[in-house]
Design a protein around this motif. Sequence first.
Motif, PDB file in Angstrom:
ATOM      1  N   PHE A 219       0.845  -1.191   0.000  1.00 17.91           N
ATOM      2  CA  PHE A 219       0.000   0.000   0.000  1.00 17.91           C
ATOM      3  C   PHE A 219       0.878   1.237   0.000  1.00 17.91           C
ATOM      4  O   PHE A 219       1.841   1.323   0.760  1.00 17.91           O
ATOM      5  CB  PHE A 219      -0.915   0.025   1.229  1.00 17.91           C
ATOM      6  N   GLY A 220       0.572   2.186  -0.854  1.00 22.39           N
ATOM      7  CA  GLY A 220       1.318   3.435  -0.916  1.00 22.39           C
ATOM      8  C   GLY A 220       2.441   3.378  -1.926  1.00 22.39           C
ATOM      9  O   GLY A 220       2.971   2.312  -2.249  1.00 22.39           O
ATOM     10  N   ALA A 221       2.797   4.551  -2.424  1.00 23.47           N
ATOM     11  CA  ALA A 221       3.801   4.645  -3.485  1.00 23.47           C
ATOM     12  C   ALA A 221       5.174   4.164  -3.037  1.00 23.47           C
ATOM     13  O   ALA A 221       5.870   3.476  -3.788  1.00 23.47           O
ATOM     14  CB  ALA A 221       3.887   6.089  -3.988  1.00 23.47           C
ATOM     15  N   GLU A 222       5.577   4.500  -1.832  1.00 27.53           N
ATOM     16  CA  GLU A 222       6.910   4.098  -1.357  1.00 27.53           C
ATOM     17  C   GLU A 222       7.014   2.581  -1.229  1.00 27.53           C
ATOM     18  O   GLU A 222       8.010   1.981  -1.635  1.00 27.53           O
ATOM     19  CB  GLU A 222       7.231   4.777  -0.027  1.00 27.53           C
ATOM     20  N   ALA A 223       5.989   1.954  -0.666  1.00 23.16           N
ATOM     21  CA  ALA A 223       6.001   0.496  -0.511  1.00 23.16           C
ATOM     22  C   ALA A 223       5.967  -0.191  -1.875  1.00 23.16           C
ATOM     23  O   ALA A 223       6.661  -1.190  -2.099  1.00 23.16           O
ATOM     24  CB  ALA A 223       4.827   0.053   0.348  1.00 23.16           C
ATOM     25  N   GLN A 224       5.186   0.346  -2.807  1.00 20.99           N
ATOM     26  CA  GLN A 224       5.121  -0.236  -4.143  1.00 20.99           C
ATOM     27  C   GLN A 224       6.454  -0.067  -4.870  1.00 20.99           C
ATOM     28  O   GLN A 224       6.901  -0.964  -5.589  1.00 20.99           O
ATOM     29  CB  GLN A 224       3.989   0.401  -4.942  1.00 20.99           C
TER      30      GLN A 224
END
Length: 93
Positions: free
Chosen positions: A66-71
Motif C-alpha cells: 500500500f502506498g507509493a513508497e512500498a510499491q
Amino acid sequence: MGTTTAAGERRTGESDEERGFNRAEHLQQIPDGTAIQEDIYQGRNDAESTNTQLDASLWNRRMIAFGAEAQRLVMLGFALSQNATSARIHEQR
C-alpha cells in the motif's frame, strides 16, 4: 469505460458514450511511423514479458503493498531479483 465525453456534454448523438466510441482503444501516446516509435517498439516484447513475470509473481496478480513508497520497494526488489537471476545465468554460460 474509456469514453471521454458522456451524453449531454455535446450535441445529441455526438458524445463518445452515445456513439459507442472507446477513445482509449484508439489513442496512441507515440504514433506509428515516427522515429521514436521505431526506436522503442523493438523493446516491446521484452517489456511485456517482464510485466507478465511481475504480475505472475504477485499474490493474486495484485500489488502486495500500500502506498507509493512500498510499491516502489516491491518494484525495486523485483528488478533486483530479475537482474541477479540474469547475471547468474550469464555467468554460467
